[in-house]
Design a protein around this motif. Structure first.
Motif, PDB file in Angstrom:
ATOM      1  N   ALA A 156       0.852  -1.194   0.000  1.00 52.75           N
ATOM      2  CA  ALA A 156       0.000   0.000   0.000  1.00 52.75           C
ATOM      3  C   ALA A 156       0.885   1.239   0.000  1.00 52.75           C
ATOM      4  N   MET A 157       0.364   2.315  -0.589  1.00 54.38           N
ATOM      5  CA  MET A 157       1.074   3.580  -0.656  1.00 54.38           C
ATOM      6  C   MET A 157       0.058   4.719  -0.630  1.00 54.38           C
ATOM      7  N   VAL A 158       0.305   5.715   0.225  1.00 50.86           N
ATOM      8  CA  VAL A 158      -0.520   6.913   0.273  1.00 50.86           C
ATOM      9  C   VAL A 158       0.412   8.112   0.342  1.00 50.86           C
ATOM     10  N   LEU A 159       0.191   9.096  -0.531  1.00 50.35           N
ATOM     11  CA  LEU A 159       1.016  10.295  -0.561  1.00 50.35           C
ATOM     12  C   LEU A 159       0.126  11.513  -0.726  1.00 50.35           C
ATOM     13  N   PHE A 160       0.177  12.420   0.250  1.00 50.62           N
ATOM     14  CA  PHE A 160      -0.512  13.696   0.169  1.00 50.62           C
ATOM     15  C   PHE A 160       0.512  14.795  -0.122  1.00 50.62           C
ATOM     16  N   SER A 161       0.074  15.802  -0.842  1.00 51.98           N
ATOM     17  CA  SER A 161       0.928  16.956  -1.100  1.00 51.98           C
ATOM     18  C   SER A 161       0.070  18.204  -1.008  1.00 51.98           C
ATOM     19  N   PHE A 162       0.303  19.017   0.041  1.00 58.11           N
ATOM     20  CA  PHE A 162      -0.437  20.260   0.238  1.00 58.11           C
ATOM     21  C   PHE A 162       0.521  21.421  -0.007  1.00 58.11           C
ATOM     22  N   ASP A 163       0.259  22.217  -1.041  1.00 63.71           N
ATOM     23  CA  ASP A 163       1.181  23.292  -1.373  1.00 63.71           C
ATOM     24  C   ASP A 163       0.513  24.661  -1.452  1.00 63.71           C
ATOM     25  N   ASN A 164      -0.775  24.730  -1.171  1.00 60.62           N
ATOM     26  CA  ASN A 164      -1.465  26.026  -1.211  1.00 60.62           C
ATOM     27  C   ASN A 164      -2.617  25.989  -0.215  1.00 60.62           C
ATOM     28  N   ILE A 165      -2.263  25.803   1.072  1.00 58.59           N
ATOM     29  CA  ILE A 165      -3.263  25.623   2.117  1.00 58.59           C
ATOM     30  C   ILE A 165      -3.948  26.954   2.415  1.00 58.59           C
ATOM     31  N   PRO A 166      -5.290  26.987   2.465  1.00 55.71           N
ATOM     32  CA  PRO A 166      -5.996  28.242   2.787  1.00 55.71           C
ATOM     33  C   PRO A 166      -5.539  28.826   4.113  1.00 55.71           C
ATOM     34  N   HIS A 167      -5.388  30.139   4.138  1.00 53.75           N
ATOM     35  CA  HIS A 167      -5.010  30.918   5.317  1.00 53.75           C
ATOM     36  C   HIS A 167      -3.535  30.755   5.708  1.00 53.75           C
ATOM     37  N   VAL A 168      -2.849  29.745   5.193  1.00 53.11           N
ATOM     38  CA  VAL A 168      -1.398  29.595   5.438  1.00 53.11           C
ATOM     39  C   VAL A 168      -0.710  29.271   4.105  1.00 53.11           C
ATOM     40  N   PRO A 169      -0.747  30.165   3.159  1.00 53.28           N
ATOM     41  CA  PRO A 169      -0.221  29.860   1.823  1.00 53.28           C
ATOM     42  C   PRO A 169       1.285  29.632   1.796  1.00 53.28           C
ATOM     43  N   ASN A 170       1.970  30.056   2.860  1.00 54.31           N
ATOM     44  CA  ASN A 170       3.420  29.884   2.869  1.00 54.31           C
ATOM     45  C   ASN A 170       3.852  28.532   3.419  1.00 54.31           C
ATOM     46  N   LEU A 171       2.886  27.687   3.776  1.00 61.26           N
ATOM     47  CA  LEU A 171       3.183  26.374   4.347  1.00 61.26           C
ATOM     48  C   LEU A 171       2.901  25.277   3.338  1.00 61.26           C
ATOM     49  N   SER A 172       3.828  24.359   3.171  1.00 62.22           N
ATOM     50  CA  SER A 172       3.613  23.164   2.342  1.00 62.22           C
ATOM     51  C   SER A 172       3.869  21.935   3.204  1.00 62.22           C
ATOM     52  N   LEU A 173       2.995  20.935   3.053  1.00 58.23           N
ATOM     53  CA  LEU A 173       3.087  19.686   3.815  1.00 58.23           C
ATOM     54  C   LEU A 173       3.014  18.510   2.865  1.00 58.23           C
ATOM     55  N   THR A 174       3.812  17.485   3.141  1.00 61.72           N
ATOM     56  CA  THR A 174       3.779  16.266   2.336  1.00 61.72           C
ATOM     57  C   THR A 174       3.855  15.054   3.260  1.00 61.72           C
ATOM     58  N   PRO A 175       2.730  14.580   3.794  1.00 68.33           N
ATOM     59  CA  PRO A 175       2.737  13.329   4.555  1.00 68.33           C
ATOM     60  C   PRO A 175       2.684  12.123   3.612  1.00 68.33           C
ATOM     61  N   SER A 176       3.260  11.007   4.045  1.00 65.69           N
ATOM     62  CA  SER A 176       3.289   9.810   3.205  1.00 65.69           C
ATOM     63  C   SER A 176       3.251   8.567   4.078  1.00 65.69           C
ATOM     64  N   PHE A 177       2.815   7.455   3.457  1.00 66.65           N
ATOM     65  CA  PHE A 177       2.751   6.172   4.160  1.00 66.65           C
ATOM     66  C   PHE A 177       2.972   5.061   3.148  1.00 66.65           C
ATOM     67  N   GLY A 178       3.755   4.046   3.546  1.00 61.52           N
ATOM     68  CA  GLY A 178       3.989   2.887   2.689  1.00 61.52           C
ATOM     69  C   GLY A 178       3.965   1.608   3.497  1.00 61.52           C
ATOM     70  N   LEU A 179       3.543   0.516   2.860  1.00 57.85           N
ATOM     71  CA  LEU A 179       3.389  -0.762   3.558  1.00 57.85           C
ATOM     72  C   LEU A 179       3.732  -1.900   2.613  1.00 57.85           C
ATOM     73  N   ARG A 180       4.461  -2.905   3.134  1.00 55.05           N
ATOM     74  CA  ARG A 180       4.639  -4.151   2.404  1.00 55.05           C
ATOM     75  C   ARG A 180       4.665  -5.287   3.413  1.00 55.05           C
ATOM     76  N   ASN A 181       3.666  -6.162   3.348  1.00 53.52           N
ATOM     77  CA  ASN A 181       3.579  -7.318   4.229  1.00 53.52           C
ATOM     78  C   ASN A 181       3.654  -8.587   3.397  1.00 53.52           C
ATOM     79  N   ASP A 182       4.647  -9.417   3.676  1.00 53.44           N
ATOM     80  CA  ASP A 182       4.770 -10.733   3.054  1.00 53.44           C
ATOM     81  C   ASP A 182       4.523 -11.775   4.141  1.00 53.44           C
ATOM     82  N   ASN A 183       3.393 -12.459   4.044  1.00 52.69           N
ATOM     83  CA  ASN A 183       3.031 -13.487   5.017  1.00 52.69           C
ATOM     84  C   ASN A 183       3.115 -14.847   4.339  1.00 52.69           C
ATOM     85  N   TYR A 184       4.046 -15.667   4.813  1.00 55.50           N
ATOM     86  CA  TYR A 184       4.272 -16.983   4.228  1.00 55.50           C
ATOM     87  C   TYR A 184       3.375 -18.008   4.909  1.00 55.50           C
TER      88      TYR A 184
END
Length: 836
Positions: free
Chosen positions: A570-598
């Motif tokens: 699984a992979m999730v990537l957010f990219s916020f580069d023009n947030i209302p009321h704080v235009p000078n702030l950019s945020l990039t949270p991310s998450f990745g997952l790999r499960n191998d179950n034998y």
């Protein structure tokens, strides 16, 4: 400076000469003018970028560590320069960091550029580009790529870097001979372990018309140096594993040529490209020999050793280690693409490669005086070997060379269709065949250069791999799309425990952007791999056709590339580069997952049918000792992080990042073995192991631009790694109970800490002053500071002395103590950067 000045002058002259020559060549293709033309003046636009300076270190570790002669497990030095300079020296004093010079004609028809980095250092790189607009272009590259492994490695041998490592003395067989610690203390010295690479590459492109393109490429790679290698010989109470510095001297060359035709037809575009290539690997050394110092004085590699019953020598005088053989490969490739009706495009690749290796075999044993007596315990003579005489059973080869041949065929097909303006489909099918045609021969296996072991057959793995998948992508909104795919992979093998596996794959994904605020990308994939039958017995009988293999891998073990497995990614990537009321702030949270179950089940008993070792036929009985499925149970990992950047206004920016990574593995192992000839299994002992690793990485940085002439920047990063291994008893077996309880305790945590600080101040000199000095361009003065610190607390490596004999005169493994990644380095540098 004379050397560097010559580079600049030579580069500028090369550009000018090449431009004039090309201009003349093109002029020669034009009709002669009716009247003499006025001489045309060559006008060039030029540019450049040069940076050089000086560097100072505080308390930099020594270039070479001290000899480890004290009978202790403590290192002579706590730090080493090896990891810091792993991929290139970082010298104190003058350095030439960067050089770029280029030019082009006023009409931009001809241009050339030379780029160089780390000039004069052992990791220097030079790249020269040139082109004639629309017709010719080329690139020539030469670089050095070192890889330093160790500056603290310990060795007693003479001839390091050659094919013969000679023992300076022979001291007798422990424990009756001279104490080994005294021998080491007299002869040990510190050596560097590493490889230097020189690489040259030339690439040429010619497009005589818009529809034709031809390319040629040549690559040359030369490696020289040493690496850590292992060998063994019988010593004292039995065989020991010995680390030695093996020599490295080899050359790899690749040449490739291609031609491509593109054009139009009734439904759109098409292109066809044909490529041919050759690759060669030439090893200067076919093997190297190591003398054993723990033999009687006067012993040589030719000293006669007499063995009976096929047993190994108690103390072989020499060991010969084979190295990678020279080989070559030839490749032909055709790639084509064509637009089809119904807004479709089909792409196809067919590639055939044939690989060859036929270096002469080395002698089976370096001990030329070896004699092996035949008796009832001696296995049957291998096919192709003599059945009489005093010397056989591994001394005479079954063939003089391998005549190795592997042929591969790749066919890849992709069909994309725009079903509607918002719906797109992609169908893929890939077929890969690895056909190993190397002849199968039967051998007697030499053990420790002193005796022969079981009869073996060489065999090459062959397999075919098929992949098929279908994707659908739908644009639900102007800036949003969702999609899904299903796929299948089949691998058919021969001479493996599993002959066929199938894996079925499903995936969903999405991509959306809204109101110029940010973007979301996400995907999830699930797959299941299954095998038809797991049959280690047939695999071992291929390896040991006469059933003489003895106790080897337990037949309950399931190899991780063959075992049944469920996987999710699984992979999730957010990219916020023009947030209302704080235009000078950019945020990039991310998450990745790999499960191998034998699906390996350590509670599931495996039935093994016993076989008669002489006839190879089933006896009708099954293994008396229960055997269970063993191996990797899970291999899971995930990561999550966030990056943030905030601008306080023009000239000031602050950024930060954090990433957390976790790795978690479980397995069940055993000390029991299965006889490869009969299927009989030794007493069951099993244990459970968990291996967990966590890594936290923090980065903060800031940049201040005071005005158009002065700015400063700084950053700090730290990575904290923690690794824990735990063992415990499994199913009430005795592997973790007394007196072996110490083998299954929680081991000490392995800690790794890496830190770095970078700070730079840059000042642009007064442009008016620079102009008055007769220079048109920009000149910058830079002041830099860096701090690097590495600390690795690893009980497995910290407790490995250079030679165990220094603290223990009983036969033990011999290590070269080459691993020392710790350093603490402060560096201050200043440089002048000139641009025009």
């Amino acid at each position: 400076m004379e050397f560097h000045g010559r580079i600049v002058l030579t580069s500028l002259l090369s550009i000018a000469v090449a431009s004039i020559a090309l201009q003349s060549a093109r002029a020669g293709d034009k009709p002669a003018p009716a009247e003499p033309a006025a001489e045309k003046k060559l006008e060039l636009d030029t540019w450049g970028d040069i940076e050089f300076g000086g560097r100072y270190f505080k308390d930099k570790p020594k270039e070479l560590g001290s000899a480890w002669t004290t009978a202790t497990i403590n290192r002579p030095e706590a730090e080493s320069i090896a990891k810091y300079e792993e991929y290139g020296n970082v010298p104190q004093g003058f350095y030439f960091e960067r050089l770029t010079v280029g030019g082009q004609t006023k009409d931009a028809e001809y241009a050339a550029e030379l780029r160089a980095t780390d000039l004069g250092n052992n990791n220097q790189r030079y790249l020269f580009d040139w082109f004639v607009t629309g017709t010719l272009s080329g690139t020539i590259t030469w670089d050095q790529t070192p890889h330093l492994f160790s500056t603290t490695a310990q060795s007693t041998w003479n001839g390091v870097g050659t094919t013969y490592l000679a023992a300076p003395e022979k001291i007798g067989v422990p424990p009756n001979g001279e104490p080994v610690a005294a021998y080491i203390q007299r002869n040990v010295k510190t050596i560097k372990i590493g490889i230097d690479r020189d690489r040259f590459e030339a690439d040429q492109r010619w497009t005589p018309t818009p529809n034709w393109e031809f390319r040629g490429n040549y690559f040359y790679d030369r490696r020289e140096g040493t690496q850590i290698a292992g060998t063994n010989w019988g010593g004292g109470g039995g065989p020991v594993l010995v680390q030695v510095p093996r020599p490295v001297a080899d050359t790899t060359q690749n040449a490739k040529a291609s031609g491509e035709r593109s054009g139009d037809w009734a439904y759109g575009k098409y292109n066809v490209k044909i490529t041919g290539g050759i690759s060669t690997f030439d090893n200067d050394y076919k093997s190297f020999t190591v003398e054993n110092p723990f033999v009687a004085v006067g012993t040589t590699c030719a000293t006669a050793l007499t063995q009976t019953g096929g047993g190994a020598s108690a103390n072989a005088p020499c060991s010969r280690v084979s190295l990678m053989p020279s080989n070559e490969a030839y490749t032909g490739n055709m790639t084509a693409g064509i637009d089809l009706p119904f807004r479709s495009r089909f792409m196809n690749t067919v590639q055939y490669t044939t690989m060859r290796q036929n270096d002469p075999f080395q002698d089976p044993s370096v001990n030329t005086g070896l004699t092996l007596s035949q008796n009832a315990a001696t296995p049957p003579a291998p096919v192709g070997l003599p059945t009489s005489g005093a010397i056989w059973g591994g001394v005479t080869n079954a063939a003089t060379s391998l005549n190795g041949e592997v042929n591969t065929l790749l066919v890849n097909n992709v069909l994309t269709t725009r079903i509607t303006d918002d719906l797109k489909s992609t169908l893929r099918y890939r077929y890969y065949d690895n056909d190993n045609q190397t002849p199968v021969l039967r051998w007697n296996w030499i053990t420790e250069d002193g005796g022969f072991g079981a009869t073996r057959e060489n065999f090459g793995y062959s397999y075919t791999k098929q992949n098929a998948s279908g994707d659908l992508t739908y644009h639900v909104l102007k800036n949003a799309s969702v999609g899904g795919s299903v796929g299948w992979e089949r691998i058919d093998r021969d001479k493996r425990e599993v002959l066929q596996t199938d894996e079925f794959i499903g995936k969903v994904y999405g991509d959306a952007r809204w109101n110029d605020i940010g973007q979301l990308r996400a995907s999830y994939q699930y797959s299941e791999r299954r095998y038809e039958d797991y049959d280690p017995a047939s695999w071992f009988r291929t390896l040991f056709p006469t059933g003489q293999g003895g106790g080897l891998n337990n037949w309950g073990a399931r190899k991780f590339d063959l075992a049944d497995r469920d996987r999710e990614k699984a992979m999730v990537l957010f990219s916020f580069d023009n947030i209302p009321h704080v235009p000078n702030l950019s945020l990039t949270p991310s998450f990745g997952l790999r499960n191998d179950n034998y699906l390996t089940d350590p509670n599931k008993q495996v039935t093994i049918n016993l076989v008669d070792q002489t006839t190879g036929q089933p006896t009708g009985a099954t293994n008396a000792i229960p055997t269970y499925e063993l191996g990797l149970l899970k291999d899971n990992s995930w990561n999550a992080g966030i990056e943030a950047s905030y601008s306080f206004g023009p000239g000031m920016t602050v950024s930060a990042a954090y990433v957390r990574e976790e790795f978690d593995k479980d397995l069940v192992g055993t000390g029991q073995t299965t006889n490869s000839g009969t299927g009989a299994t030794a007493t069951t002992t099993r244990w459970f192991s968990n291996m967990k690793e966590d890594v936290d990485t923090f980065i903060v940085g800031t940049n201040f631009v005071f005005n158009d002439r002065f700015d400063i920047s700084a950053s700090y990063s730290i990575a904290l790694g923690k690794e824990d291994w735990k063992n415990k008893d499994f199913a009430g077996t005795t592997a973790c109970n007394a007196p072996l309880g110490n083998n299954c305790q929680p081991w000490r945590t392995v800690n790794t800490t890496l830190q770095r600080i970078d700070a730079q101040a840059r000042y642009k000199l007064d442009p008016e002053l620079i102009t008055k000095l007769g220079f048109e361009g920009d000149v910058y003065w830079k002041l830099k500071y860096s701090w690097d610190r590495s600390r690795v607390d690893n009980w497995q490596n910290d407790l490995v002395t250079p030679y165990m004999y220094l603290v223990d005169n009983t036969p033990r493994n011999i290590s070269m103590a080459s691993y020392n990644p710790n350093y603490d380095i402060h560096a201050v540098s200043t440089s002048l950067n000139i641009k025009w």
